[in-house]
Design a protein around this motif. Sequence first.
Motif, PDB file in Angstrom:
ATOM      1  N   ARG A 129       0.829  -1.198   0.000  1.00  0.00           N
ATOM      2  CA  ARG A 129       0.000   0.000   0.000  1.00  0.00           C
ATOM      3  C   ARG A 129       0.865   1.249   0.000  1.00  0.00           C
ATOM      4  O   ARG A 129       0.549   2.238  -0.665  1.00  0.00           O
ATOM      5  CB  ARG A 129      -0.949  -0.010   1.203  1.00  0.00           C
ATOM      6  CG  ARG A 129      -2.042  -1.068   1.122  1.00  0.00           C
ATOM      7  CD  ARG A 129      -3.140  -0.820   2.138  1.00  0.00           C
ATOM      8  NE  ARG A 129      -2.659  -0.923   3.505  1.00  0.00           N
ATOM      9  CZ  ARG A 129      -2.642  -2.036   4.211  1.00  0.00           C
ATOM     10  NH1 ARG A 129      -3.094  -3.170   3.668  1.00  0.00           N
ATOM     11  NH2 ARG A 129      -2.214  -2.048   5.450  1.00  0.00           N
ATOM     12  N   MET A 130       1.951   1.208   0.749  1.00  0.00           N
ATOM     13  CA  MET A 130       2.855   2.354   0.796  1.00  0.00           C
ATOM     14  C   MET A 130       3.532   2.564  -0.557  1.00  0.00           C
ATOM     15  O   MET A 130       3.737   3.705  -0.993  1.00  0.00           O
ATOM     16  CB  MET A 130       3.910   2.151   1.895  1.00  0.00           C
ATOM     17  CG  MET A 130       4.926   3.286   1.999  1.00  0.00           C
ATOM     18  SD  MET A 130       4.156   4.918   2.139  1.00  0.00           S
ATOM     19  CE  MET A 130       3.127   4.654   3.558  1.00  0.00           C
TER      20      MET A 130
ATOM     21  N   LEU B 111       1.101   4.419  -2.605  1.00  0.00           N
ATOM     22  CA  LEU B 111       0.918   5.793  -2.115  1.00  0.00           C
ATOM     23  C   LEU B 111       2.069   6.676  -2.574  1.00  0.00           C
ATOM     24  O   LEU B 111       1.860   7.774  -3.118  1.00  0.00           O
ATOM     25  CB  LEU B 111       0.823   5.801  -0.586  1.00  0.00           C
ATOM     26  CG  LEU B 111       0.844   7.191   0.070  1.00  0.00           C
ATOM     27  CD1 LEU B 111      -0.374   7.998  -0.340  1.00  0.00           C
ATOM     28  CD2 LEU B 111       0.924   7.069   1.590  1.00  0.00           C
TER      29      LEU B 111
ATOM     30  N   LYS C  92      11.643  14.199   1.038  1.00  0.00           N
ATOM     31  CA  LYS C  92      10.277  14.712   1.173  1.00  0.00           C
ATOM     32  C   LYS C  92      10.277  16.235   1.175  1.00  0.00           C
ATOM     33  O   LYS C  92       9.516  16.867   0.433  1.00  0.00           O
ATOM     34  CB  LYS C  92       9.640  14.183   2.459  1.00  0.00           C
ATOM     35  CG  LYS C  92       8.249  14.730   2.728  1.00  0.00           C
ATOM     36  CD  LYS C  92       7.672  14.138   4.003  1.00  0.00           C
ATOM     37  CE  LYS C  92       6.297  14.708   4.319  1.00  0.00           C
ATOM     38  NZ  LYS C  92       5.705  14.094   5.528  1.00  0.00           N
TER      39      LYS C  92
ATOM     40  N   ILE D 184      -1.303  17.702   1.231  1.00  0.00           N
ATOM     41  CA  ILE D 184      -1.475  16.247   1.201  1.00  0.00           C
ATOM     42  C   ILE D 184      -0.117  15.552   1.233  1.00  0.00           C
ATOM     43  O   ILE D 184       0.070  14.540   1.920  1.00  0.00           O
ATOM     44  CB  ILE D 184      -2.259  15.834  -0.053  1.00  0.00           C
ATOM     45  CG1 ILE D 184      -3.664  16.450  -0.024  1.00  0.00           C
ATOM     46  CG2 ILE D 184      -2.334  14.311  -0.191  1.00  0.00           C
ATOM     47  CD1 ILE D 184      -4.468  16.200  -1.277  1.00  0.00           C
TER      48      ILE D 184
ATOM     49  N   ARG E  99       1.304  15.689   4.670  1.00  0.00           N
ATOM     50  CA  ARG E  99       0.604  14.806   5.606  1.00  0.00           C
ATOM     51  C   ARG E  99       0.914  13.332   5.364  1.00  0.00           C
ATOM     52  O   ARG E  99       1.100  12.559   6.318  1.00  0.00           O
ATOM     53  CB  ARG E  99      -0.913  15.050   5.488  1.00  0.00           C
ATOM     54  CG  ARG E  99      -1.788  14.079   6.283  1.00  0.00           C
ATOM     55  CD  ARG E  99      -1.616  14.280   7.779  1.00  0.00           C
ATOM     56  NE  ARG E  99      -2.469  13.373   8.533  1.00  0.00           N
ATOM     57  CZ  ARG E  99      -2.139  12.117   8.841  1.00  0.00           C
ATOM     58  NH1 ARG E  99      -0.961  11.619   8.458  1.00  0.00           N
ATOM     59  NH2 ARG E  99      -2.981  11.373   9.545  1.00  0.00           N
ATOM     60  N   PHE E 100       0.984  12.901   4.110  1.00  0.00           N
ATOM     61  CA  PHE E 100       0.997  11.464   3.836  1.00  0.00           C
ATOM     62  C   PHE E 100       2.307  10.913   3.298  1.00  0.00           C
ATOM     63  O   PHE E 100       2.568   9.718   3.452  1.00  0.00           O
ATOM     64  CB  PHE E 100      -0.127  11.116   2.849  1.00  0.00           C
ATOM     65  CG  PHE E 100      -1.506  11.297   3.417  1.00  0.00           C
ATOM     66  CD1 PHE E 100      -2.018  10.403   4.337  1.00  0.00           C
ATOM     67  CD2 PHE E 100      -2.293  12.376   3.035  1.00  0.00           C
ATOM     68  CE1 PHE E 100      -3.285  10.561   4.871  1.00  0.00           C
ATOM     69  CE2 PHE E 100      -3.568  12.550   3.553  1.00  0.00           C
ATOM     70  CZ  PHE E 100      -4.065  11.638   4.486  1.00  0.00           C
ATOM     71  N   LEU E 101       3.128  11.709   2.620  1.00  0.00           N
ATOM     72  CA  LEU E 101       4.352  11.160   2.024  1.00  0.00           C
ATOM     73  C   LEU E 101       5.389  10.875   3.104  1.00  0.00           C
ATOM     74  O   LEU E 101       5.765  11.779   3.863  1.00  0.00           O
ATOM     75  CB  LEU E 101       4.935  12.138   1.003  1.00  0.00           C
ATOM     76  CG  LEU E 101       6.188  11.646   0.260  1.00  0.00           C
ATOM     77  CD1 LEU E 101       5.851  10.463  -0.637  1.00  0.00           C
ATOM     78  CD2 LEU E 101       6.812  12.768  -0.559  1.00  0.00           C
ATOM     79  N   PRO E 102       5.876   9.648   3.202  1.00  0.00           N
ATOM     80  CA  PRO E 102       6.912   9.350   4.200  1.00  0.00           C
ATOM     81  C   PRO E 102       8.281   9.842   3.735  1.00  0.00           C
ATOM     82  O   PRO E 102       8.545   9.915   2.536  1.00  0.00           O
ATOM     83  CB  PRO E 102       6.887   7.820   4.278  1.00  0.00           C
ATOM     84  CG  PRO E 102       6.451   7.400   2.911  1.00  0.00           C
ATOM     85  CD  PRO E 102       5.481   8.451   2.439  1.00  0.00           C
TER      86      PRO E 102
ATOM     87  N   ARG F 253       4.287   3.358  11.891  1.00  0.00           N
ATOM     88  CA  ARG F 253       3.057   4.039  11.475  1.00  0.00           C
ATOM     89  C   ARG F 253       2.431   3.345  10.282  1.00  0.00           C
ATOM     90  O   ARG F 253       1.212   3.189  10.195  1.00  0.00           O
ATOM     91  CB  ARG F 253       3.342   5.498  11.125  1.00  0.00           C
ATOM     92  CG  ARG F 253       2.055   6.294  10.795  1.00  0.00           C
ATOM     93  CD  ARG F 253       2.365   7.583  10.053  1.00  0.00           C
ATOM     94  NE  ARG F 253       3.408   8.357  10.695  1.00  0.00           N
ATOM     95  CZ  ARG F 253       3.979   9.425  10.121  1.00  0.00           C
ATOM     96  NH1 ARG F 253       3.603   9.797   8.900  1.00  0.00           N
ATOM     97  NH2 ARG F 253       4.928  10.094  10.747  1.00  0.00           N
ATOM     98  N   TYR F 254       3.277   2.917   9.330  1.00  0.00           N
ATOM     99  CA  TYR F 254       2.753   2.333   8.101  1.00  0.00           C
ATOM    100  C   TYR F 254       2.860   0.806   8.066  1.00  0.00           C
ATOM    101  O   TYR F 254       2.425   0.182   7.096  1.00  0.00           O
ATOM    102  CB  TYR F 254       3.481   2.924   6.891  1.00  0.00           C
ATOM    103  CG  TYR F 254       3.257   4.400   6.733  1.00  0.00           C
ATOM    104  CD1 TYR F 254       2.041   4.896   6.282  1.00  0.00           C
ATOM    105  CD2 TYR F 254       4.264   5.309   7.054  1.00  0.00           C
ATOM    106  CE1 TYR F 254       1.833   6.256   6.146  1.00  0.00           C
ATOM    107  CE2 TYR F 254       4.064   6.682   6.917  1.00  0.00           C
ATOM    108  CZ  TYR F 254       2.846   7.148   6.464  1.00  0.00           C
ATOM    109  OH  TYR F 254       2.641   8.496   6.332  1.00  0.00           O
TER     110      TYR F 254
END
Length: 441
Positions: free
Chosen positions: A22-23, A26, A93, A197, A200-203, A224-225
């Motif tokens: 899933r990661m 993403l 990031k 976004i 918030r979401f990108l590792p 977390r993931y």
Amino acid sequence: MEPSIDALNQELKNLSTSSNKRMTWLVFAICWFSIFTEGYDLGIYGAVLPALLDDKQWSLTAIQAGAIGSYALVGMILGAVIIGTLTDLIGRKGSLIICISLFSITMALCAMAPNPELFGFYRFIGGIGLGGVVPTATALTIEYSPAKRKSFIYALMYTGYSIGGVAGAILAIFLLQEHGWRFLFYFGFLPILVVPIIIRFLPESIIFLRSKNRYAAAEEIINRYGLSMEEIKDNEDSGDYKNQEKKKLQSVTNLFKRENVRSTLLFWITFFMGFLMIYGLNTWLPKIMRESGYPMGSSLAFLVALNAFAAIGPVLAGVIADRWGAKRVISISFFLASISIILLSIKFSIVLLFILVGIAGFGSYGGVILMNSYIQTFYPADNHATALGWAHGFGRIGAVCGPLLGGLLISWNVDLSWYFYIFSISGLLGTVCILFLREKA
């Protein structure tokens, strides 16, 4: 108290792989969108170029228009260095966020530019942000991809660039004449809305965090993931990541050893010719086809075809290369592009012209993207990044020359066929260079 590196490594191996998949998607989605916005940013200039040249308020010459088209590409060369250095300090990031914010803001500034001088300046500054997107998005995508799927997912991610160009050309077909070119540049500001976004979401890169001894932060992302990071850990080159700075000089020296120097120069020339062909066509194809007698809508439709087939090229070329070998597929791709471009100088039916433009996009993009992976399999592991970085740096000179060359040809009032001859020769030279490469460094 921070966990020990041994404990963290053991935890990396024990975590499940389902969340990791899933990661992967993403990270892929965010990086694909980043490449998509870059493709729109660079491609929209070629789409609006005929309108810019018709703008009586600015009265641009062909040479000025070609130079402005190169400003963003010059900025990209500088940006690759600046953002690359910044990435070592703040992480991948943070660098991606800065890049997207920078070129989004400059797109809005371009839309408001009162004169060509400021417009060109904003394109240059935006190019700095663009220059950092590809290496940052590529690194994140590869890091979070399964080992057996890295090349495919990378090629799939890079289709965003061509699809961004398609989106720009399609919007230009429907909106340019009614709303003007400035409206299309305002669209380039919209990616900044996605920055929250990404925040918030990108590792962050696990490799980057571990290289900075930030094991607690790395563990927090893993927990977390629910990541299984055994494959990502392999990208650290067996613990040598921290020592890469010490090896950079040696890596550069290795490129110019007696047994490698010929191959190094051939790679450089191939990238130069490939980028010249791609950026020259993307900038001037609508103008050339319009000068050939096609209406604005049809001229922009050729740009859609070029980028649409370019999106397919890297993926299909990668699949074929797994069976036939990268060297053979790259040479065939460039040769097909060269032949199709020179045939564009002949007045065929509109359907056949679209097919030829599509083959040109397929071959040129497919060849260049496949070169990125081929050069990394060609050289030893400790030379991968250096070989690709230097080849891309030299190739970007070709990207700068493409728009300038088109502007010069127009200013000299040469026959339209010469545009196609020049870009065709670029593809042919790229084909020859690949054929003369050794099988291994």
